[in-house]
Design an enzyme around this catalytic site. Sequence first.
Site, PDB file in Angstrom:
ATOM      1  N   LYS A   1       0.802  -0.959  -0.031  1.00  0.00           N
ATOM      2  CA  LYS A   1       0.105   0.099  -0.068  1.00  0.00           C
ATOM      3  C   LYS A   1       0.999   1.140   0.162  1.00  0.00           C
ATOM      4  CE  LYS A   1      -3.888   1.889   2.542  1.00  0.00           C
ATOM      5  NZ  LYS A   1      -4.738   1.679   3.758  1.00  0.00           N
TER       6      LYS A   1
ATOM      7  N   SER B   1      -9.634  -0.587   7.134  1.00  0.00           N
ATOM      8  CA  SER B   1      -9.389  -0.435   5.742  1.00  0.00           C
ATOM      9  C   SER B   1      -8.652  -1.508   4.937  1.00  0.00           C
ATOM     10  CB  SER B   1      -8.392   0.946   5.789  1.00  0.00           C
ATOM     11  OG  SER B   1      -8.933   2.125   6.041  1.00  0.00           O
TER      12      SER B   1
ATOM     13  N   SER C   1      -9.821   2.220   3.134  1.00  0.00           N
ATOM     14  CA  SER C   1      -8.885   3.010   2.175  1.00  0.00           C
ATOM     15  C   SER C   1      -7.968   2.107   1.400  1.00  0.00           C
ATOM     16  CB  SER C   1      -7.999   3.977   3.003  1.00  0.00           C
ATOM     17  OG  SER C   1      -7.059   3.389   3.823  1.00  0.00           O
TER      18      SER C   1
END
Length: 501
Positions: free
Chosen positions: A80, A179, A155
């Site tokens: 990420k 997330s 997210s």
Amino acid sequence: MNELLKKSALELADMLADGQITSVELTQACLDRIDAIDDRVNAFITVDREGALATAADVDARRAAGQTLHRLAGVPIAVKDNVVTRGLRTTCASRILGDWEPPYDATVTTKIKEAGLPIVGKTNMDEFAMGSSTEHSAFGATKNPWDTERIPGGSGGGSAAAVAAYMVPLALGSDTGGSIRQPAFVTGTVGAKPTYGAVSRFGLVAMASSLDQIGPVTRTVADAAALTELIGGFDPNDSTSLNEPVPALTQAVESVAAQGSMKGLKVGVVKELSGEGYQKDVIDAFNATVEKLREAGAEIVEVSCPHLEYSLGAYYLIMPAEVSSNLARFDGMRYGIRVEPTEGPVTAERVMAATREAGFGDEVKRRIILGTHVLSAGYYDAYYGSAQKVRTLIQRDFDEVFSQVDVLVSPTAPETAFRFGEKTADPLAMYLYDVATIPANLAGIPGVNVPNAVSSEGLPIGFQVLAPARGDLVMYKVASLVEALSDDVAGQCPAANWEEK
């Protein structure tokens, strides 16, 4: 699609160890898949072809020389884009960081590199991890591989979409209010949030420091356990890191999967995390899985955590307050881009204002303003202080129910993936999407999403398992049994059948 990409990370690891394939072949297959379909998904912000292939070649050479390697050595991974990677662009999906290349690695990045996993790239996300749909990215929205008109969650939608679409077998995400678990729910993947402090946060660009936690995104529970083992452990660079040995998660998962029994296990169904506001398909799938657990020998107990109804309100006071503090450093002076005012004097205050106006998106600005307000004089005790008291009550609720049961279960989210734009005009509706995942972050306990069904619309549904703090081992054991009792959801993703360029 190369058939190798349909295999789990541990299956690929065994093939690498046996000499059936090389890491270069496998890494090239992942890169080819990204080239072929990522224009339809937008899972990656940055792809590091040269770096990934160089790591793969090095692993192959060391394996050929007879060196002892980590079990996952040579298996590609995506990271990420809020986890820093030395010399590889890290943007947090924000304009304000520009093309920043960190001068150091996050602790988890160091562990991945030392173990020999090729990092194929950095995945898309909501800007600074603020969002539930990966629509709030300066690099465009990520699409759900199950239906590209729907959100992949947030997210960490990029990591979840990359794994679901068979671009990589492993990915890292970060979980502040769900997330990792919520994107896993809507993409049919496994996503886990470890106990707070079990995985170092050093090098994770902070959103809300008391809530953030790095964790794995995979297609199987065993893969998630193996990746958690790799990245876990004490880190003196992180003051909140737990100074404890990493449990043998992979061994536990593999032994439980072979045993297949739940005799003596007490499973608590959380009354406050289902019912009104939850989609019928989601509740039906949840109830069906609970019944399977009962048939497998588990004792099912309905439990109540009465203060969970206040968790959403508490979270959206604590989190923005920490966001306001953490993002104060992005000011045009220390990091990222610098924008000067077009008119009038160039003062520090005006440069900061111009830079933040140009660099931050609407959702980030919204949370900074809210957080600054709740921390301001005259409001601190009424808002932030009260929210922290509620957080303590939620932690006590969990302590009480975990004295009665081994794990808690619930749906991971109230509904399956919604269409783009459905909730962006109503921030409150978007925030409500995380109602089932937020409590674990407030309490610091581990949680995992396990895909357990496909809805009548052909969309994945997930089942959440929560365990006491430091109870990651029992969480993974139960997750493995849930996986064994469920259909292969990940294997039904339509992206497996997409035509490639």
